[in-house]
Design an enzyme around this catalytic site. Structure first.
Site, PDB file in Angstrom:
ATOM      1  N   TYR A 192      20.409  11.653  56.370  1.00  0.00           N
ATOM      2  CA  TYR A 192      21.045  11.320  55.094  1.00  0.00           C
ATOM      3  C   TYR A 192      22.251  10.451  55.408  1.00  0.00           C
ATOM      4  O   TYR A 192      22.356   9.899  56.497  1.00  0.00           O
ATOM      5  CB  TYR A 192      21.379  12.673  54.411  1.00  0.00           C
ATOM      6  CG  TYR A 192      21.817  12.586  52.992  1.00  0.00           C
ATOM      7  CD1 TYR A 192      21.071  11.897  52.053  1.00  0.00           C
ATOM      8  CD2 TYR A 192      22.986  13.215  52.572  1.00  0.00           C
ATOM      9  CE1 TYR A 192      21.480  11.821  50.729  1.00  0.00           C
ATOM     10  CE2 TYR A 192      23.395  13.154  51.252  1.00  0.00           C
ATOM     11  CZ  TYR A 192      22.636  12.450  50.342  1.00  0.00           C
ATOM     12  OH  TYR A 192      23.046  12.376  49.040  1.00  0.00           O
ATOM     13  N   ARG A 238      19.772  -0.430  44.408  1.00  0.00           N
ATOM     14  CA  ARG A 238      21.186  -0.158  44.757  1.00  0.00           C
ATOM     15  C   ARG A 238      21.191   1.040  45.695  1.00  0.00           C
ATOM     16  O   ARG A 238      21.467   2.151  45.295  1.00  0.00           O
ATOM     17  CB  ARG A 238      21.989   0.120  43.480  1.00  0.00           C
ATOM     18  CG  ARG A 238      23.482   0.150  43.612  1.00  0.00           C
ATOM     19  CD  ARG A 238      24.031   1.391  44.324  1.00  0.00           C
ATOM     20  NE  ARG A 238      24.227   2.547  43.497  1.00  0.00           N
ATOM     21  CZ  ARG A 238      24.076   3.815  43.928  1.00  0.00           C
ATOM     22  NH1 ARG A 238      23.677   4.079  45.165  1.00  0.00           N
ATOM     23  NH2 ARG A 238      24.283   4.816  43.117  1.00  0.00           N
ATOM     24  N   LYS A 249      16.442  12.468  50.762  1.00  0.00           N
ATOM     25  CA  LYS A 249      16.804  13.423  49.696  1.00  0.00           C
ATOM     26  C   LYS A 249      15.794  14.573  49.693  1.00  0.00           C
ATOM     27  O   LYS A 249      16.166  15.733  49.505  1.00  0.00           O
ATOM     28  CB  LYS A 249      16.816  12.729  48.340  1.00  0.00           C
ATOM     29  CG  LYS A 249      17.883  11.647  48.206  1.00  0.00           C
ATOM     30  CD  LYS A 249      19.140  12.141  47.519  1.00  0.00           C
ATOM     31  CE  LYS A 249      20.202  11.045  47.484  1.00  0.00           C
ATOM     32  NZ  LYS A 249      21.490  11.489  46.967  1.00  0.00           N
ATOM     33  N   GLU A 296      16.727   7.854  41.665  1.00  0.00           N
ATOM     34  CA  GLU A 296      17.731   7.667  42.713  1.00  0.00           C
ATOM     35  C   GLU A 296      18.016   6.191  42.953  1.00  0.00           C
ATOM     36  O   GLU A 296      17.076   5.393  43.130  1.00  0.00           O
ATOM     37  CB  GLU A 296      17.200   8.300  44.012  1.00  0.00           C
ATOM     38  CG  GLU A 296      18.229   8.407  45.117  1.00  0.00           C
ATOM     39  CD  GLU A 296      19.344   9.395  44.766  1.00  0.00           C
ATOM     40  OE1 GLU A 296      19.035  10.511  44.330  1.00  0.00           O
ATOM     41  OE2 GLU A 296      20.515   9.029  44.942  1.00  0.00           O
ATOM     42  N   ASP A 297      19.259   5.857  42.985  1.00  0.00           N
ATOM     43  CA  ASP A 297      19.708   4.537  43.426  1.00  0.00           C
ATOM     44  C   ASP A 297      19.021   3.374  42.715  1.00  0.00           C
ATOM     45  O   ASP A 297      18.616   2.387  43.342  1.00  0.00           O
ATOM     46  CB  ASP A 297      19.574   4.427  44.959  1.00  0.00           C
ATOM     47  CG  ASP A 297      20.599   5.311  45.669  1.00  0.00           C
ATOM     48  OD1 ASP A 297      21.311   6.069  44.975  1.00  0.00           O
ATOM     49  OD2 ASP A 297      20.689   5.252  46.899  1.00  0.00           O
ATOM     50  N   ASP A 308      20.096  11.358  39.694  1.00  0.00           N
ATOM     51  CA  ASP A 308      20.981  11.981  40.675  1.00  0.00           C
ATOM     52  C   ASP A 308      22.345  11.299  40.738  1.00  0.00           C
ATOM     53  O   ASP A 308      23.378  11.964  40.873  1.00  0.00           O
ATOM     54  CB  ASP A 308      20.288  11.905  42.042  1.00  0.00           C
ATOM     55  CG  ASP A 308      21.064  12.581  43.132  1.00  0.00           C
ATOM     56  OD1 ASP A 308      21.646  13.646  42.863  1.00  0.00           O
ATOM     57  OD2 ASP A 308      21.093  12.047  44.255  1.00  0.00           O
ATOM     58  N   ASP A 309      22.367   9.975  40.647  1.00  0.00           N
ATOM     59  CA  ASP A 309      23.638   9.257  40.807  1.00  0.00           C
ATOM     60  C   ASP A 309      24.561   9.471  39.624  1.00  0.00           C
ATOM     61  O   ASP A 309      25.780   9.499  39.776  1.00  0.00           O
ATOM     62  CB  ASP A 309      23.363   7.757  41.003  1.00  0.00           C
ATOM     63  CG  ASP A 309      22.552   7.550  42.255  1.00  0.00           C
ATOM     64  OD1 ASP A 309      23.080   7.771  43.341  1.00  0.00           O
ATOM     65  OD2 ASP A 309      21.350   7.231  42.134  1.00  0.00           O
ATOM     66  N   ASN A 350      29.487   5.597  49.540  1.00  0.00           N
ATOM     67  CA  ASN A 350      28.642   5.765  50.726  1.00  0.00           C
ATOM     68  C   ASN A 350      28.081   4.426  51.163  1.00  0.00           C
ATOM     69  O   ASN A 350      27.907   3.537  50.332  1.00  0.00           O
ATOM     70  CB  ASN A 350      27.462   6.705  50.403  1.00  0.00           C
ATOM     71  CG  ASN A 350      27.939   8.097  50.075  1.00  0.00           C
ATOM     72  OD1 ASN A 350      28.799   8.626  50.743  1.00  0.00           O
ATOM     73  ND2 ASN A 350      27.371   8.675  49.032  1.00  0.00           N
TER      74      ASN A 350
HETATM   75  N1  LIG Z   1      29.375  10.778  46.758  1.00  0.00           N
HETATM   76  C1  LIG Z   1      28.251  10.767  46.086  1.00  0.00           C
HETATM   77  O1  LIG Z   1      27.568  11.789  45.923  1.00  0.00           O
HETATM   78  C2  LIG Z   1      27.777   9.483  45.501  1.00  0.00           C
HETATM   79  C3  LIG Z   1      28.340   8.294  45.835  1.00  0.00           C
HETATM   80  N2  LIG Z   1      27.889   7.145  45.282  1.00  0.00           N
HETATM   81  C4  LIG Z   1      28.469   5.911  45.755  1.00  0.00           C
HETATM   82  O2  LIG Z   1      29.189   5.283  44.722  1.00  0.00           O
HETATM   83  C5  LIG Z   1      29.238   3.907  44.984  1.00  0.00           C
HETATM   84  C6  LIG Z   1      29.006   3.176  43.675  1.00  0.00           C
HETATM   85  O3  LIG Z   1      27.716   3.415  43.158  1.00  0.00           O
HETATM   86  P1  LIG Z   1      27.300   2.830  41.725  1.00  0.00           P
HETATM   87  O4  LIG Z   1      28.257   3.313  40.711  1.00  0.00           O
HETATM   88  O5  LIG Z   1      25.903   3.133  41.443  1.00  0.00           O
HETATM   89  O6  LIG Z   1      27.456   1.286  42.031  1.00  0.00           O
HETATM   90  P2  LIG Z   1      27.863   0.087  41.123  1.00  0.00           P
HETATM   91  O7  LIG Z   1      27.702  -1.131  41.926  1.00  0.00           O
HETATM   92  O8  LIG Z   1      27.173   0.193  39.813  1.00  0.00           O
HETATM   93  O9  LIG Z   1      29.409   0.354  40.830  1.00  0.00           O
HETATM   94  C7  LIG Z   1      30.456  -0.119  41.591  1.00  0.00           C
HETATM   95  C8  LIG Z   1      31.667  -0.214  40.699  1.00  0.00           C
HETATM   96  O10 LIG Z   1      32.766  -0.578  41.506  1.00  0.00           O
HETATM   97  C9  LIG Z   1      33.453  -1.645  40.873  1.00  0.00           C
HETATM   98  N3  LIG Z   1      34.099  -2.502  41.864  1.00  0.00           N
HETATM   99  C10 LIG Z   1      33.536  -3.371  42.714  1.00  0.00           C
HETATM  100  N4  LIG Z   1      34.478  -4.028  43.389  1.00  0.00           N
HETATM  101  C11 LIG Z   1      35.665  -3.561  42.964  1.00  0.00           C
HETATM  102  C12 LIG Z   1      37.003  -3.851  43.272  1.00  0.00           C
HETATM  103  N5  LIG Z   1      37.312  -4.773  44.173  1.00  0.00           N
HETATM  104  N6  LIG Z   1      37.978  -3.188  42.620  1.00  0.00           N
HETATM  105  C13 LIG Z   1      37.667  -2.244  41.710  1.00  0.00           C
HETATM  106  N7  LIG Z   1      36.413  -1.918  41.371  1.00  0.00           N
HETATM  107  C14 LIG Z   1      35.420  -2.567  41.988  1.00  0.00           C
HETATM  108  C15 LIG Z   1      32.391  -2.414  40.127  1.00  0.00           C
HETATM  109  O11 LIG Z   1      32.959  -3.210  39.104  1.00  0.00           O
HETATM  110  C16 LIG Z   1      31.549  -1.265  39.602  1.00  0.00           C
HETATM  111  O12 LIG Z   1      32.102  -0.801  38.410  1.00  0.00           O
HETATM  112  C17 LIG Z   1      28.190   3.634  46.069  1.00  0.00           C
HETATM  113  O13 LIG Z   1      28.832   3.409  47.289  1.00  0.00           O
HETATM  114  C18 LIG Z   1      27.421   4.902  46.151  1.00  0.00           C
HETATM  115  O14 LIG Z   1      26.957   5.159  47.463  1.00  0.00           O
HETATM  116  C19 LIG Z   1      26.891   7.120  44.350  1.00  0.00           C
HETATM  117  C20 LIG Z   1      26.292   8.284  43.985  1.00  0.00           C
HETATM  118  C21 LIG Z   1      26.652   9.540  44.572  1.00  0.00           C
HETATM  119  C1  LIG Z   2      24.837  10.039  47.555  1.00  0.00           C
HETATM  120  C2  LIG Z   2      24.154   9.092  46.704  1.00  0.00           C
HETATM  121  O1  LIG Z   2      23.287   9.460  45.936  1.00  0.00           O
HETATM  122  C3  LIG Z   2      24.531   7.708  46.758  1.00  0.00           C
HETATM  123  O2  LIG Z   2      25.463   7.355  47.464  1.00  0.00           O
HETATM  124  O3  LIG Z   2      23.894   6.920  46.054  1.00  0.00           O
HETATM  125 MG   LIG Z   3      22.174   7.881  45.175  1.00  0.00          MG
END
Ligand SMILES: NC(=O)C1=CN([C@@H]2O[C@H](COP(=O)(O)OP(=O)(O)OC[C@H]3O[C@@H](n4cnc5c(N)ncnc54)[C@H](O)[C@@H]3O)[C@@H](O)[C@H]2O)C=CC1
Ligand SMILES: CC(=O)C(=O)O
Ligand SMILES: [Mg+2]
Length: 534
Positions: free
Chosen positions: A71, A125, A143, A214-215, A237-238, A384
């Site tokens: 993972y 994504r 997952k 997912e993603d 999930d996200d 991540n």
């Molecule tokens: N910890 C966890 O369980 C999870 C973590 N994530 C992580 O969250 C991150 C984002 O995922 P999504 O929301 O689906 O992606 P996304 O691409 O839809 O969202 C990214 C956001 O960050 C903003 N952004 C980009 N550059 C920026 C900057 N310079 N300043 C401020 N904001 C900025 C964008 O405008 C957008 O709103 C990924 O890295 C993903 O791995 C996602 C799901 C679960």
């Molecule tokens: C953890 C997860 O689902 C993500 O980073 O997209």
């Molecule tokens: Mg995810």
């Protein structure tokens, strides 16, 4: 050994290693001998093929070592390089070219109607790594490995799926080894029609299936959740899993923060850096942190601020995307606030949550500013994999002089700072989806309701032991994931019953203790390893 002795053996000799009780140890040594994370990933994938029971036994016995390979973070490398490291089919590709006969493609999967859980990505994504197209399959596989190891879902009832719909990433289209179809992604109309046929076919071929999206890229993540959630057994999930896991950690973090500051829990102010599917999904779930304390939805919303790549999101901004409108501020009318330190000075947040994919966005001045405003600043860099995390754990501890309440999306190791040990939390949906899925499956819930997700979150936050609380942890230790998943599943079943979506009437009359026991008895265990397949 003489020639006669060899010839006198009538039945073929079984190599002694097959009965060697130390074979687990041999495999661990082989795993540890690999130089890079990616090589370890390839080794484990091969081991799963050769001997799945041993693979799951090793995983369960060495969770802290193996989960970061299967993972995040290493699965990110596996996805980025999947077309090059590919060995054999290990999941189902459903391609845009199978439009019109998707059900026939699904029927090729060996599990059939007994399938219980599918993780489905379209690769658009993957983590924060962008559009990886057909290379996204390892995220579905990883997952599902966590469903099996973490919740005890039977391996033979799982279906890893990657929708192969093309990619907009040119370097993959130019790569001669790329596994997927070589075209750009379809437009909305074609994609919607494909998804509708896919979901109908899934229900027909796998009638008992729970689907985890997912993603998917953010617009499609919200879109397909809304399109399908009341018709199929599905969750995202996200949006929902991440929302639940962060709410859970935040409930515990806010207690530490408010206790240190001598303030009320409802005085928390949360700043989201990143407003995509994850940022907005979590922000919406955090509304319930405040409403559970008795605030109205409007009062709750006022305590949440969102930031995207253009700065603080305000309602007067032109062309605001649909998913950003709800949290857009109506109480700020100055010039656009774009610099994070300026935004923090304006908002004065107690908590800063990163879901932006921007490495090191929480720089030293940002973290020190948070520490100057709060006795225990809550800082969750949740992007991540680690290479995109907003701040490393050691820096966050040092720059806050140890006061930070920290959880990251990918794992960090405990550290020592000025003679004291500090342990990070991992705010990752992996703490939620195994239990949420297990509860949904055993209750035979028709849908995954908001309250099932919320109750999963509350159960996780309540699962800390006294020792974990004394260590200021905001999430339980990963090593307890099976027990925690069972407790979450219990809460999910009860919520499904309350919402009237459960179809397993037998569970309704059981006490909580009895139901927990039933759930635990349904958790699959790898049979004690005797020998690899002969
Ligand atoms: N910890 C966890 O369980 C999870 C973590 N994530 C992580 O969250 C991150 C984002 O995922 P999504 O929301 O689906 O992606 P996304 O691409 O839809 O969202 C990214 C956001 O960050 C903003 N952004 C980009 N550059 C920026 C900057 N310079 N300043 C401020 N904001 C900025 C964008 O405008 C957008 O709103 C990924 O890295 C993903 O791995 C996602 C799901 C679960
Ligand atoms: C953890 C997860 O689902 C993500 O980073 O997209
Ligand atoms: Mg995810």
């Amino acid at each position: 050994m003489s020639l006669t002795a060899v010839n006198s053996t009538v039945t073929p000799r079984i190599p002694p290693y097959l009965f060697d009780t130390d074979h687990r140890q041999r495999c661990l040594i082989q795993l540890r001998s690999k130089a890079t994370g990616l090589e370890k990933y390839i080794y484990l994938s091969g081991l799963k093929e050769r001997d799945p029971h041993l693979f799951y036994e090793l995983t369960l016995n060495n969770l802290l070592e193996i989960v970061p390979i299967l993972y995040t973070p290493t699965v990110g490398d596996a996805c980025s390089n999947y077309s090059h490291i590919w060995r054999r089919p290990e999941g189902l590709y459903v391609s845009i070219e199978s439009k019109g006969h998707i059900r026939d493609v699904l029927r090729t999967w060996h599990v059939g109607p007994s399938a219980r859980i599918a993780v489905v990505t379209d690769g658009s994504r993957i983590l924060g790594l962008g559009d990886l197209g057909a290379n996204g399959l390892p995220i579905s596989i990883g997952k599902l490995d966590l469903y099996i190891a973490g919740a005890g879902i039977k391996p033979t009832t799982t279906v890893p799926i990657c929708l192969d719909l093309g990619t907009n990433t040119q370097k993959f289209l130019d790569d001669p080894l790329y596994l997927g179809v070589r075209c750009k992604r379809p437009g909305t109309e074609e994609m919607d029609a494909f998804m509708q046929e896919f979901m109908d076919a899934m229900k027909e071929v796998f009638p008992q299936l729970l689907v985890q999206f997912e993603d998917f890229s953010t617009d499609n993540a919200f879109r397909y959740l809304e399109m399908f959630r009341s018709k199929y057994r599905v969750f995202n999930d996200d949006i929902q899993g991440t929302g639940a896991v962060v709410l859970s950690g935040f409930i515990n973090a806010a207690k530490l923060g408010s206790q240190a500051a001598g303030t009320r829990l409802e005085d928390q102010r949360i700043l989201f850096f990143g407003a995509g599917s994850a940022g907005i999904g979590v922000a919406k779930q955090l509304i319930s942190f405040f409403t559970l304390l008795g605030l109205t939805e409007e009062e709750a919303k006022r305590r949440i601020y969102t930031v995207d790549s253009k700065g603080l999101i305000t309602a007067d901004r032109k062309g605001l995307q649909e998913h950003k409108i709800y949290f857009a501020r109506t109480d700020y009318s100055g010039p656009p606030l774009t610099k994070l330190t300026d935004i923090i000075n304006y908002v004065k947040p107690t908590a800063l949550l990163g879901l932006s994919t921007i490495r090191n966005a929480f720089s030293e001045d940002v973290v020190r500013l948070m520490a100057s405003l709060n006795k225990r600043p809550i800082i969750f860099p949740l992007s991540n994999p680690v290479s995109l995390c907003e701040v490393d754990y050691a820096d966050a501890v040092e720059w806050t002089n140890g006061s930070v309440v920290f959880a990251s999306g990918s794992p960090y190791k405990p550290i020592e700072f000025e003679g004291k040990k500090y342990e990070p939390g991992q705010g990752n949906n992996m703490y939620i989806f195994p239990g949420l899925g297990l509860g949904t499956i055993v209750s035979k819930a028709r849908h995954v309701t908001d309250s099932m997700v919320e109750q999963a979150s509350i159960a996780l936050s309540a699962s800390l032991t006294k020792e974990e609380k004394d260590a200021d942890l905001v999430y339980p230790r990963l090593i307890r994931i099976r027990d925690i998943s069972a407790q979450i599943a219990l809460a999910v079943v009860r919520a499904a019953q309350k919402d009237g979506v459960d179809e397993n009437a037998l569970f309704r009359n059981l006490s909580d203790d009895a139901l927990l026991e039933v759930i635990q008895s349904k958790q699959w265990q790898p049979p004690s390893h005797r020998s690899p397949r002969l």
